[in-house]
Scaffold this motif. Structure first.
Motif: not given
Length: 283
Positions: A39-44, A127-143
């Motif tokens: 989501x480019x407008x929200x920098x996701x 985040x709290x979830x342990x993701x799986x190898x190759x998973x595509x996630x949507x992320x919020x940048x913090x620093x």
């Protein structure tokens, strides 16, 4: 937009590869074909998880291979595993990269004084979830943290999965310091010492190891996206990098779905030994 993965070769071998497919079931490059923005407008941003939290195998996007599948890094002929440097167990976040970014090795960063490391920009998902190898996630940048790895700039962008139940509470690097006390200190310590068991010195950092804030980090990510645009359009020298893609229509490296499938079919078939399978025999 959804993505799936397909394994070829045997895990924990040098032949193992993890290929990516789009929602139409066609093979793609996680480096070049997955959009940088969710989501480019929200920098996701999108992020590719290379190494799930608590695991040790150093998996990475194979930037020099056609379609850039995930594979395990190899050093001196041996598969790479990150040591458990006490008190840490493996990687302490879901570790990966933001697609359609590139840290240009020919560009000297004005802040760090060092050139890029020739890879997509790295992320650490807290985040709290342990993701799986190759998973595509949507992320919020913090620093971000500016690691200087053997003389190269190697940004480590701190992010949180937008699907995390606590994601709305995290909007900047100070929120990590406040809500997850000790996590940033552990992150700095991890990157400082993770190569020491291999006989290498402690890593160095720009900004005296200070974590830069959200706005700085987003600006950094966007600058690496501009470097990638020059790379994929052949306005800069790719060197050994493989820019084969199936979706960047104005790229001279764009190929057909058939060509992409031929690349995958030339790799090893998925076959591995299962530790959960029982074998029976007559005495």
């Amino acid at each position: 937009m959804s993505f799936t993965i397909e394994e070829r070769g045997r895990p924990n071998t040098q032949e193992y590869r993890l290929f990516f497919k789009n929602s139409e079931g066609k093979y793609i490059s996680p480096f070049h074909d997955i959009p940088i923005y969710a989501n480019e407008a929200e920098n996701i941003f999108h992020a590719v998880v290379e190494v799930p939290r608590w695991t040790n195998a150093k998996m990475e996007i194979a930037t020099k291979d056609p379609l850039n599948p995930l594979k395990q890094d190899v050093k001196k002929g041996n598969l790479r595993y990150v040591a458990n440097v006490f008190p840490h167990k493996g990687y302490i976040w879901n570790y990966g990269a933001i697609p359609q970014t590139w840290e240009d090795p020919n560009h000297k960063d004005g802040d760090t004084g060092c050139c890029g490391d020739n890879d997509p920009i790295d992320i650490c998902d807290i985040g709290n979830k342990v993701c799986s190898r190759g998973e595509i996630i949507k992320v919020k940048v913090l620093g971000t943290l500016a690691l200087i790895d053997e003389g190269e700039t190697d940004w480590k962008v701190i992010v949180i999965n937008t699907e995390d139940p606590e994601a709305s509470d995290f909007n900047n690097i100070d929120d990590v310091r406040r809500l997850k006390p000790g996590y940033l200190e552990a992150t700095f310590d991890w990157f400082k010492r993770y190569k020491v068991p291999d006989g290498k010195p402690e890593n160095q950092f720009a900004f005296n190891g200070e974590f830069k804030d959200r706005d700085f980090a987003i600006k950094t990510v966007k600058s690496t996206h501009e470097f990638w645009k020059a790379l994929i359009s052949k306005r800069t020298n790719a060197g050994e990098l493989n820019c084969m893609n199936t979706s960047v229509s104005d790229s001279p490296f764009c190929c057909s779905a058939g060509d992409a499938e031929a690349v995958v079919n030339s790799s090893h078939m998925f076959d591995y030994f299962s530790v959960d399978k029982w074998f029976y025999y007559e005495k």
